[in-house]
Design an enzyme around this catalytic site. Structure first.
Site, mmCIF file in Angstrom:
data_model
loop_
_atom_site.group_PDB
_atom_site.id
_atom_site.type_symbol
_atom_site.label_atom_id
_atom_site.label_comp_id
_atom_site.label_asym_id
_atom_site.label_seq_id
_atom_site.Cartn_x
_atom_site.Cartn_y
_atom_site.Cartn_z
ATOM 1 N N LYS A 13 34.015 13.408 99.989
ATOM 2 C CA LYS A 13 33.672 14.853 99.263
ATOM 3 C C LYS A 13 33.640 14.813 97.654
ATOM 4 O O LYS A 13 32.958 15.052 97.097
ATOM 5 C CB LYS A 13 34.854 15.919 99.815
ATOM 6 C CG LYS A 13 34.757 16.191 100.913
ATOM 7 C CD LYS A 13 35.775 17.423 101.332
ATOM 8 C CE LYS A 13 37.244 17.281 101.079
ATOM 9 N NZ LYS A 13 37.920 16.137 102.074
ATOM 10 N N ARG A 88 39.988 25.522 102.558
ATOM 11 C CA ARG A 88 40.705 24.611 103.582
ATOM 12 C C ARG A 88 41.085 25.418 104.602
ATOM 13 O O ARG A 88 41.568 25.132 105.761
ATOM 14 C CB ARG A 88 41.828 23.764 103.036
ATOM 15 C CG ARG A 88 41.211 22.139 102.811
ATOM 16 C CD ARG A 88 42.250 21.483 102.367
ATOM 17 N NE ARG A 88 42.058 20.106 102.527
ATOM 18 C CZ ARG A 88 42.130 19.137 101.482
ATOM 19 N NH1 ARG A 88 41.851 19.644 100.104
ATOM 20 N NH2 ARG A 88 41.973 17.990 101.571
ATOM 21 N N ARG A 127 41.781 2.995 101.062
ATOM 22 C CA ARG A 127 41.509 3.926 99.754
ATOM 23 C C ARG A 127 42.615 3.487 98.766
ATOM 24 O O ARG A 127 43.828 3.564 99.136
ATOM 25 C CB ARG A 127 41.711 5.314 100.026
ATOM 26 C CG ARG A 127 41.148 6.079 98.620
ATOM 27 C CD ARG A 127 40.532 7.388 98.749
ATOM 28 N NE ARG A 127 41.371 8.361 99.727
ATOM 29 C CZ ARG A 127 41.059 9.560 99.876
ATOM 30 N NH1 ARG A 127 39.930 10.017 99.303
ATOM 31 N NH2 ARG A 127 41.725 10.349 100.768
ATOM 32 N N ARG A 160 47.959 6.261 97.717
ATOM 33 C CA ARG A 160 48.634 7.562 97.822
ATOM 34 C C ARG A 160 49.328 7.905 98.792
ATOM 35 O O ARG A 160 49.358 7.514 99.914
ATOM 36 C CB ARG A 160 47.465 8.749 97.581
ATOM 37 C CG ARG A 160 46.967 9.063 96.523
ATOM 38 C CD ARG A 160 45.544 9.924 96.444
ATOM 39 N NE ARG A 160 45.601 10.931 97.534
ATOM 40 C CZ ARG A 160 44.631 11.677 97.751
ATOM 41 N NH1 ARG A 160 43.378 11.521 96.975
ATOM 42 N NH2 ARG A 160 44.566 12.413 98.834
ATOM 43 N N ARG A 171 47.122 15.223 108.085
ATOM 44 C CA ARG A 171 46.150 15.509 107.214
ATOM 45 C C ARG A 171 44.824 15.927 108.250
ATOM 46 O O ARG A 171 44.033 16.994 108.480
ATOM 47 C CB ARG A 171 45.577 14.783 106.305
ATOM 48 C CG ARG A 171 46.645 14.775 105.086
ATOM 49 C CD ARG A 171 46.336 13.713 104.105
ATOM 50 N NE ARG A 171 45.385 14.018 103.169
ATOM 51 C CZ ARG A 171 44.803 12.874 102.497
ATOM 52 N NH1 ARG A 171 44.900 11.782 102.676
ATOM 53 N NH2 ARG A 171 43.909 13.420 101.803
HETATM 54 P P1 AMP Z 1 42.471 16.011 98.674
HETATM 55 O O1 AMP Z 1 42.667 15.407 97.389
HETATM 56 O O2 AMP Z 1 41.558 17.159 98.689
HETATM 57 O O3 AMP Z 1 42.364 15.238 99.976
HETATM 58 O O4 AMP Z 1 43.995 16.834 98.887
HETATM 59 C C1 AMP Z 1 45.217 16.356 99.023
HETATM 60 C C2 AMP Z 1 46.331 17.329 99.237
HETATM 61 O O5 AMP Z 1 46.406 18.423 98.405
HETATM 62 C C3 AMP Z 1 45.955 18.013 100.691
HETATM 63 O O6 AMP Z 1 46.346 17.012 101.896
HETATM 64 C C4 AMP Z 1 46.780 19.409 100.601
HETATM 65 O O7 AMP Z 1 48.396 18.958 100.620
HETATM 66 C C5 AMP Z 1 46.596 19.739 99.182
HETATM 67 N N1 AMP Z 1 45.484 20.441 98.915
HETATM 68 C C6 AMP Z 1 44.336 20.306 98.396
HETATM 69 N N2 AMP Z 1 43.574 21.532 98.394
HETATM 70 C C7 AMP Z 1 44.136 22.092 99.222
HETATM 71 C C8 AMP Z 1 43.693 23.529 99.725
HETATM 72 N N3 AMP Z 1 42.495 24.054 99.406
HETATM 73 N N4 AMP Z 1 44.569 23.936 100.504
HETATM 74 C C9 AMP Z 1 45.726 23.967 100.685
HETATM 75 N N5 AMP Z 1 46.102 22.200 100.408
HETATM 76 C C10 AMP Z 1 45.403 21.579 99.505
#
Ligand code: AMP
Length: 214
Positions: A13, A88, A127, A160, A171
């Site tokens: 994404k 999400r 990653r 990370r 996740r």
């Molecule tokens: P990402 O970088 O998009 O994979 O997001 C990393 C982490 O941030 C996720 O595993 C969640 O803990 C949190 N996060 C990001 N976006 C959301 C969202 N829309 N709703 C809830 N948690 C989020």
């Protein structure tokens, strides 16, 4: 053009969002990036979000909806935006609908990037991310020019905490239970397009372009 990119962690994404930003001049709105920046700055939002994120759990809806409400009201989003990692959950999608109709604004497309569980695991374990600029690399498919450091700013790359195996499994589970139902949510209103996200970045970008043009 206002877009949502949906997909499990590591579906690409962020990578595809960055390409769309360059190509169409859209604003890139990544809730993950905003939350990581909040953690780095030590803000109250960051302190609230950190535990959830490190464990691979979703951050509570009210926190992320607040972030989006503020972010999409900013001037750069008026020319169009790509949402990467939001919504999400169904309540987040409903909140977004409310915000957009209040602003007389609408979504044009929701594109779901489909990748297998095996690919998700492989991509996230390999990653590496730059804690300064957010650039991501894959140790095998897209390595940095110099091992271990970011091409753009030479910051040492990190794995990370939420890309560690235990958090990735969490996740993936969160995605299956809470995020995948959004496909039905957007299919019902005719916005959903699904593409194969398992190929090379350029192939996925071409498939995405076809969906945006069609
Ligand atoms: P990402 O970088 O998009 O994979 O997001 C990393 C982490 O941030 C996720 O595993 C969640 O803990 C949190 N996060 C990001 N976006 C959301 C969202 N829309 N709703 C809830 N948690 C989020």
């Amino acid at each position: 053009m206002n877009l949502i990119l949906l997909g499990p962690p590591g579906a690409g994404k962020g990578t595809q969002a960055k390409r769309l930003v360059e190509r169409f001049g859209l604003a890139h709105v990544s809730t993950g990036d905003i939350l990581r920046a909040a953690i780095k700055s030590g803000s109250e939002l960051g302190q609230k979000a950190k535990g959830y994120m490190d464990r691979g759990e979703l951050v509570p809806d009210d926190l992320v909806v607040g972030i989006i409400r503020e972010r999409i009201g900013q001037p750069d989003c008026a020319k169009g935006f790509v949402l990467d990692g939001f919504p999400r959950t169904v309540p987040q999608a409903e909140a977004l609908d409310g915000m957009l109709s209040a602003a007389s604004c609408r979504l044009d497309r929701v594109v779901a990037l489909e990748v297998s569980d095996q690919a998700v695991l492989e991509r996230n374990t390999k990653r590496r991310s730059c804690p300064t600029c957010g650039a991501t690399y894959h140790l095998v498919n897209a390595p940095p020019k110099k091992a271990g450091v970011c091409d753009r700013d030479a910051t040492p790359l990190v794995h990370r905490p939420d890309d560690q195996p235990e958090a990735i499994l969490k996740r993936m589970e969160e995605y299956r239970q809470k995020t995948a139902p959004l496909k039905d949510f957007y299919r019902k209103v005719g916005l959903l397009r699904e593409i194969d996200g398992s190929g090379a970045q350029d192939d996925v970008a071409r498939a995405l372009d076809r969906q945006l043009e069609g």
